[in-house]
Scaffold this active site. Structure first.
Site, short mmCIF file in Angstrom:
data_model
loop_
_atom_site.label_atom_id
_atom_site.label_comp_id
_atom_site.label_asym_id
_atom_site.label_seq_id
_atom_site.Cartn_x
_atom_site.Cartn_y
_atom_site.Cartn_z
N ARG A 1 -20.44 25.24 2.86
CA ARG A 1 -19.35 24.71 2.05
C ARG A 1 -18.51 23.69 2.80
O ARG A 1 -18.12 22.66 2.25
CB ARG A 1 -18.48 25.85 1.51
CG ARG A 1 -17.30 25.41 0.67
CD ARG A 1 -17.61 24.32 -0.35
NE ARG A 1 -18.72 24.66 -1.24
CZ ARG A 1 -19.36 23.79 -1.99
NH1 ARG A 1 -19.03 22.50 -1.96
NH2 ARG A 1 -20.36 24.17 -2.77
N LYS B 1 -2.20 6.85 2.66
CA LYS B 1 -2.24 7.80 1.54
C LYS B 1 -3.52 8.63 1.63
O LYS B 1 -4.43 8.52 0.82
CB LYS B 1 -2.14 7.05 0.21
CG LYS B 1 -0.82 6.31 0.04
CD LYS B 1 -0.80 5.47 -1.22
CE LYS B 1 0.51 4.70 -1.34
NZ LYS B 1 0.54 3.82 -2.52
N LYS C 1 8.69 -1.77 6.38
CA LYS C 1 8.67 -1.74 4.92
C LYS C 1 10.09 -1.90 4.39
O LYS C 1 11.04 -2.01 5.16
CB LYS C 1 8.01 -0.45 4.44
CG LYS C 1 6.58 -0.28 4.96
CD LYS C 1 5.75 0.63 4.10
CE LYS C 1 5.43 -0.03 2.79
NZ LYS C 1 4.36 0.67 2.03
N GLU D 1 6.93 -6.23 5.27
CA GLU D 1 6.78 -6.30 3.82
C GLU D 1 7.89 -7.16 3.24
O GLU D 1 9.06 -7.04 3.62
CB GLU D 1 6.85 -4.89 3.24
CG GLU D 1 6.82 -4.80 1.74
CD GLU D 1 7.02 -3.36 1.26
OE1 GLU D 1 6.02 -2.67 1.09
OE2 GLU D 1 8.18 -2.94 1.07
N ASP E 1 4.44 -7.66 -1.39
CA ASP E 1 4.49 -6.41 -2.15
C ASP E 1 4.80 -6.66 -3.62
O ASP E 1 5.86 -7.20 -3.95
CB ASP E 1 5.53 -5.46 -1.55
CG ASP E 1 5.52 -4.11 -2.23
OD1 ASP E 1 4.44 -3.51 -2.36
OD2 ASP E 1 6.60 -3.66 -2.65
#
Length: 282
Positions: A99, A134, A166, A199, A221
């Site tokens: 598994r 992410k 950012k 950004e 962005d």
């Protein structure tokens, strides 16, 4: 800091602890300890294979006596019915590693397959597909590997290997110039040599970055396709460019055709479907 190999081993150990606990009682109660067997990895869906090398580490870490015959390597295009590998060893080991190996290979192959679709979508342009942070907690290293196997580019591994200013960093630092200058001071004081990306959310912020300078890449962005073209023309090759924010498979080529160097796509890792496969006795 732990190496990639050490992080992978830690992930494998934690996954076995999570799955097996104090023992695989189903296997232990019905399979003799000395029983030997063989299983093969059967591909049940077309795609790009990824995770073969990690699978070999999983088998070796659990039971070094297991023998793995690799028939198809990472990065190969596979189709339904292909046999990717044959593993020989103690039946108890085959059953207890099945598994975890499948979970890893199905997820990595799904990421590689999805990434490859984006890469193919951009053929004929100079634009490269980037992943993001992410990722699934604890699985980042193998998910980033899968992106590379699929033909994509790793943006950065974590917070430690690149400066990425950012919107929140800029806002908390009191503006673009403050943020950039503080970064350079920090890097110099700590003897660090890291690439710096910033950004921007609009053309006013882009102008501030160009006036200040001192960065390696500018992230556009949530710019529209038309504004992306305008921004790329303004930057005029002085810095690398990256498009980000809400870009989909259907729209990514439109952005690439505006001349950006990179497009980052969180969907490569955060919502991918695994590639179907099974591990069967043979």
């Amino acid at each position: 800091m732990l190496s990639v190999d050490q992080l992978e081993d830690l992930m494998i150990d934690l996954a076995f602890a999570e799955d097996i606990g104090d023992g695989d009682h189903t296997t232990l109660c019905c399979i003799p300890e000395d029983a030997m067997g063989k299983s093969h990895l059967l591909i049940k869906e077309d795609g790009i294979l990824a995770g073969v090398e990690v699978a070999k580490r999983i088998f070796a870490r659990f039971d070094p006596t297991m023998q793995v015959e690799v028939l198809i390597n990472d990065g190969a295009r596979v189709k339904v019915g292909d046999i990717a590998m044959v593993v020989t060893g103690r039946v108890q080991s085959l059953l207890q590693t099945e598994r975890l190996m499948l979970n890893v290979m199905q997820r990595m192959s799904g990421i590689a397959t999805t990434t490859n679709k984006y890469v193919e979508r951009l053929k004929g342009t100079k634009t490269r597909v980037l992943d993001t942070r992410k990722t699934t907690p604890g699985l980042r290293m193998i998910e980033k590997q899968a992106v590379k196997i699929g033909g994509g580019v790793n943006h950065r591994i974590g917070l430690f290997d690149m400066i990425l200013l950012k919107d929140n960093h800029v806002d908390f630092a009191g503006g673009i110039t403050n943020a950039i200058n503080r970064c350079h001071k920090y890097l110099e004081e700590n003897g660090l040599s890291l690439k710096m990306e910033i950004e921007v959310r609009n053309f006013d912020e882009l102008k501030q970055v160009l006036d200040c300078g001192g960065v390696d890449r500018i992230m556009l962005d949530n710019f529209t396709v038309a504004d992306t073209k305008k921004a790329v023309d303004i930057i005029a090759g002085r810095y690398e460019t990256e498009s980000s924010g809400g870009i989909t498979f259907d729209t990514i080529r439109d952005y690439a055709e505006q001349g950006v160097d990179y497009v980052s796509v969180g969907a490569l890792t955060h919502s991918v479907k695994g590639l179907d496969m099974s591990f069967k006795a043979c």
